[in-house]
Design a protein around this motif. Sequence first.
Motif, mmCIF file in Angstrom:
data_model
loop_
_atom_site.group_PDB
_atom_site.id
_atom_site.type_symbol
_atom_site.label_atom_id
_atom_site.label_comp_id
_atom_site.label_asym_id
_atom_site.label_seq_id
_atom_site.Cartn_x
_atom_site.Cartn_y
_atom_site.Cartn_z
ATOM 1 N N ASP A 76 0.868 -1.183 0.000
ATOM 2 C CA ASP A 76 0.000 0.000 0.000
ATOM 3 C C ASP A 76 0.901 1.229 0.000
ATOM 4 O O ASP A 76 1.395 1.651 1.036
ATOM 5 C CB ASP A 76 -0.911 -0.014 1.223
ATOM 6 N N ILE A 77 1.110 1.799 -1.171
ATOM 7 C CA ILE A 77 2.053 2.897 -1.310
ATOM 8 C C ILE A 77 1.556 4.166 -0.623
ATOM 9 O O ILE A 77 2.307 5.136 -0.450
ATOM 10 C CB ILE A 77 2.336 3.174 -2.803
ATOM 11 N N ASN A 78 0.284 4.187 -0.217
ATOM 12 C CA ASN A 78 -0.237 5.348 0.493
ATOM 13 C C ASN A 78 0.182 5.375 1.960
ATOM 14 O O ASN A 78 -0.042 6.367 2.656
ATOM 15 C CB ASN A 78 -1.767 5.375 0.397
ATOM 16 N N MET A 79 0.766 4.284 2.433
ATOM 17 C CA MET A 79 1.263 4.236 3.812
ATOM 18 C C MET A 79 2.659 4.839 3.889
ATOM 19 O O MET A 79 3.555 4.428 3.134
ATOM 20 C CB MET A 79 1.322 2.790 4.308
ATOM 21 N N PRO A 80 2.886 5.809 4.775
ATOM 22 C CA PRO A 80 4.232 6.388 4.916
ATOM 23 C C PRO A 80 5.310 5.340 5.166
ATOM 24 O O PRO A 80 6.406 5.428 4.614
ATOM 25 C CB PRO A 80 4.082 7.339 6.107
ATOM 26 N N LYS A 81 4.996 4.330 5.989
ATOM 27 C CA LYS A 81 6.006 3.311 6.293
ATOM 28 C C LYS A 81 6.374 2.480 5.076
ATOM 29 O O LYS A 81 7.499 1.994 4.968
ATOM 30 C CB LYS A 81 5.530 2.404 7.431
ATOM 31 N N GLU A 82 5.427 2.314 4.139
ATOM 32 C CA GLU A 82 5.738 1.563 2.924
ATOM 33 C C GLU A 82 6.766 2.306 2.084
ATOM 34 O O GLU A 82 7.680 1.700 1.514
ATOM 35 C CB GLU A 82 4.462 1.315 2.116
ATOM 36 N N ILE A 83 6.632 3.612 2.032
ATOM 37 C CA ILE A 83 7.621 4.425 1.322
ATOM 38 C C ILE A 83 8.978 4.293 1.999
ATOM 39 O O ILE A 83 10.014 4.134 1.339
ATOM 40 C CB ILE A 83 7.173 5.898 1.281
ATOM 41 N N ASN A 84 8.976 4.351 3.326
ATOM 42 C CA ASN A 84 10.233 4.200 4.065
ATOM 43 C C ASN A 84 10.904 2.875 3.735
ATOM 44 O O ASN A 84 12.124 2.810 3.511
ATOM 45 C CB ASN A 84 9.973 4.279 5.571
ATOM 46 N N ARG A 85 10.121 1.790 3.712
ATOM 47 C CA ARG A 85 10.672 0.463 3.442
ATOM 48 C C ARG A 85 11.324 0.400 2.067
ATOM 49 O O ARG A 85 12.421 -0.151 1.904
ATOM 50 C CB ARG A 85 9.571 -0.589 3.535
ATOM 51 N N LEU A 86 10.627 0.936 1.078
ATOM 52 C CA LEU A 86 11.144 0.897 -0.283
ATOM 53 C C LEU A 86 12.448 1.673 -0.405
ATOM 54 O O LEU A 86 13.403 1.223 -1.057
ATOM 55 C CB LEU A 86 10.096 1.454 -1.253
ATOM 56 N N VAL A 87 12.502 2.836 0.229
ATOM 57 C CA VAL A 87 13.707 3.657 0.172
ATOM 58 C C VAL A 87 14.866 2.960 0.882
ATOM 59 O O VAL A 87 15.978 2.862 0.337
ATOM 60 C CB VAL A 87 13.453 5.040 0.802
ATOM 61 N N ILE A 88 14.613 2.465 2.083
ATOM 62 C CA ILE A 88 15.680 1.841 2.871
ATOM 63 C C ILE A 88 16.227 0.600 2.167
ATOM 64 O O ILE A 88 17.448 0.427 2.035
ATOM 65 C CB ILE A 88 15.185 1.478 4.286
#
Length: 384
Positions: free
Chosen positions: A129-141
């Motif tokens: 769910d790309i709308n979740m801030p944590k999902e963005i964090n995971r992808l970046v990290i």
Amino acid sequence: MNICLLAGARPNFVKVAPIIKAIEKARAQGRDVACTLVYAGADNDSTLEQSLFDDLQMRRPDVFLGVECQSLNELTGRVMGEFEKYLSLHPTDVVIVVDDLASTMAAAIVTKKQGIRLAHLVAGTRSFDINMPKEINRLVIDGLSDLLFTAGEGASYTVSKEGVQLSQVYQVGNILMDTLRANYQRLRRPEVLSQLGIEDGQYIVFTLNRKALVNDAGNLRQMLKEMLLAANEMSGADSGVPGAAKGIPIVAPLRDYARRAVEEQLATINVPLGSFHITQPMGYLEFGYLTAHAKGIITDSGNVAEEATFNGVPCATLNSYTEHIETVRIGTNVLVGENPQRLHEAVADMVCGRWKTSNIPDRWDGRSAERIVQILLDTQPRNL
């Protein structure tokens, strides 16, 4: 080798504690390795009570970045600035970041900009769910990391599918199990169970932290109502299970805003509340005992669901997905989302003793930290 362990919030310490012990063990064996524990928050953070570190048998952070703010974007920027200052003053060969917080992502970005090796602990978790801030964090990290330490096959498959080279991915197992196994004999029965006259195996644990669920007052009220109805209804005649109990108490160690929200909604529910007990938050050893000896668990925490699988305790997760799918596929976890009726059915199954059989996933053997430290030593650049 100088290792920096970056913790962004209280739950991270449960995961870094065994790594610190593994590093200390390797150092005692003559290996050239040392570590510094850095916390993104302040030294007076109320969630970091001394009992946490006493329970985990670990030292307090060596360095506090002192960042405290509510805005995720502001927090990200401030952690980047403070962590850059730290790295400029302290020679570091590898930085290990944990999980998927904004502070974790901030430290990961700075680490790569400084040309330092980056390792991600519990890599490959996804909600999709790309709308979740944590999902963005995971992808970046994960995209920035040189070493990705995953807990299971699902996470390893995810990052490899996203293009990460297989040589960077290491399935080390579930680091939470290192801490749980190491402290299992030290778990302490909470005094509140005796005060309430509750026996082991005869209660359900309820935890709540996710703000999206807490802030939806109407749905939270309905979920609490259905949970209480199921916990209090007659189960013996309906279940076909000899000796099944009539109802079961619910023990809820809740913090701050979650406690206030639950108390507000309970006051509006026309359901008997005598079996619902809100308690003070518990330390690691007491909470570990509470969940290990429960009849069932209702939670929105992935960590709690993982430990429930290890303990073989039925667990209903208040979410429609889990980043740790092995707890559903072969563990004790079921996903009920934010659906009151599904929660009612799950609690009824707990009370009546109806639940799926389960197993412990691969590499939940308490040796994850040992594997991580060995990998770090084996893969370090030759000029170190």
